[in-house]
Enzyme design. Sequence first.
Site, PDB file in Angstrom:
ATOM      1  N   ARG A 279       0.856  -1.179   0.000  1.00  0.00           N
ATOM      2  CA  ARG A 279       0.000   0.000   0.000  1.00  0.00           C
ATOM      3  C   ARG A 279       0.901   1.242   0.000  1.00  0.00           C
ATOM      4  O   ARG A 279       2.086   1.163   0.326  1.00  0.00           O
ATOM      5  CB  ARG A 279      -0.895   0.035   1.242  1.00  0.00           C
TER       6      ARG A 279
ATOM      7  N   LYS B  80      -2.160  -2.119   8.024  1.00  0.00           N
ATOM      8  CA  LYS B  80      -3.280  -1.514   8.740  1.00  0.00           C
ATOM      9  C   LYS B  80      -3.360  -2.066  10.155  1.00  0.00           C
ATOM     10  O   LYS B  80      -3.123  -3.245  10.396  1.00  0.00           O
ATOM     11  CB  LYS B  80      -4.591  -1.795   7.991  1.00  0.00           C
TER      12      LYS B  80
ATOM     13  N   HIS C 227      -2.150   2.164  -6.043  1.00  0.00           N
ATOM     14  CA  HIS C 227      -2.882   0.930  -5.768  1.00  0.00           C
ATOM     15  C   HIS C 227      -2.950   0.029  -7.000  1.00  0.00           C
ATOM     16  O   HIS C 227      -3.126  -1.187  -6.872  1.00  0.00           O
ATOM     17  CB  HIS C 227      -4.292   1.261  -5.271  1.00  0.00           C
TER      18      HIS C 227
ATOM     19  N   ARG D 211      -0.370  -2.566  -6.762  1.00  0.00           N
ATOM     20  CA  ARG D 211      -0.737  -3.618  -5.803  1.00  0.00           C
ATOM     21  C   ARG D 211      -1.721  -4.599  -6.443  1.00  0.00           C
ATOM     22  O   ARG D 211      -1.588  -5.816  -6.288  1.00  0.00           O
ATOM     23  CB  ARG D 211      -1.335  -2.958  -4.561  1.00  0.00           C
TER      24      ARG D 211
ATOM     25  N   HIS E  53      -4.151  -8.861   3.796  1.00  0.00           N
ATOM     26  CA  HIS E  53      -5.600  -8.717   3.953  1.00  0.00           C
ATOM     27  C   HIS E  53      -6.054  -9.485   5.195  1.00  0.00           C
ATOM     28  O   HIS E  53      -5.694 -10.649   5.381  1.00  0.00           O
ATOM     29  CB  HIS E  53      -6.333  -9.276   2.733  1.00  0.00           C
TER      30      HIS E  53
ATOM     31  N   TYR F 295      -9.781 -10.849  -6.769  1.00  0.00           N
ATOM     32  CA  TYR F 295      -8.821 -11.071  -7.847  1.00  0.00           C
ATOM     33  C   TYR F 295      -9.100 -12.361  -8.608  1.00  0.00           C
ATOM     34  O   TYR F 295      -8.647 -12.528  -9.730  1.00  0.00           O
ATOM     35  CB  TYR F 295      -7.395 -11.095  -7.288  1.00  0.00           C
TER      36      TYR F 295
END
Length: 321
Positions: free
Chosen positions: A170, A194, A262, A265, A288, A297
């Site tokens: 990210r 995150k 992004h 990514r 994630h 994806y």
Amino acid sequence: MEENIGKWDAAEDAFRTYIMLEKRLAKNTVESYMTDLHQFAAFVGEQWSVAPEQVTPEMIEQYLVSMFDWGREKTSQSRALSSIRGFFNHLLLTDRIEASPAEFISSPKCGRQLPDTLSTEEIDRIIFAASNPAWVVGDPMTQEALSPAAEVKGVRDGAMLEVLYSCGLRVSELTSLKMSDLFFGEGYIRVIGKGDKQRLVPVSHTAREKIRRYLELRKPARPNEEILFLNNRGRQLTRVMLFTIIRRAAERAGVDKRISPHTFRHSFATHLLEGGASIRQVQEMLGHESILTTEIYTHLNSDHLRKTVEEHLPVSCSDFD
């Protein structure tokens, strides 16, 4: 500039009082509204430096586009628009404006949307363009002598985009990388994602060599500054700087797509899946929390050429057999 900041502060304070006392919203809801509004005000101030009364629909739309580029969920985009719309409705009620610039802006539809991707050839061209500031696609004669500062910038930008793609990071993860996060002997970098969650991501030989080259050339950082990628003042790069670097490199590389950090990514994840990686392995690489986020994806309409991308990626198709 300072005058406009004062106008935003006053307008935000009045809006907070309005939604607390007259609308009687819950404390958490008030804080969410104000956080959304403050972020929007900061974006407008950075991009255009205008007062609240001068905001246009185009500015709001650009902010929503930027939120998408930053990887924000559509629910977050919709909530932000709701906060912005409420703020301008309050300005309308208090006769500060004659019409709300958010009135006719539609909320993002909160369904799943397939992310944009780049081919490995397009990524190669963009990274090459970023690494070679004097080069223009289709015109090899444009190469010319560069100043030392321009040379360092080219080496830095090439290294950054290589890491951005080959590690699937990210924006915030890339710009906050520290020297202590490099474990080249083991072939990994440590990434703080995150919620301050850490993960170890394999780093390719190409990325390692570009980082080493950059570290040989870069200016000394400020005292106690451990950030890896620095601007020309020896400070941490911002999101806006990285957006600009990518946009300019893509233009010079002749890649005519709407590209953001992004996008690299998304491309990383797509290429891993096309190369044979499992959805669980890609989830771990991307950091994630939920595999449902990664599963988008698996729905990409790709050719599944099973093309090896070992020049960039630290793993090959055989690693997943």
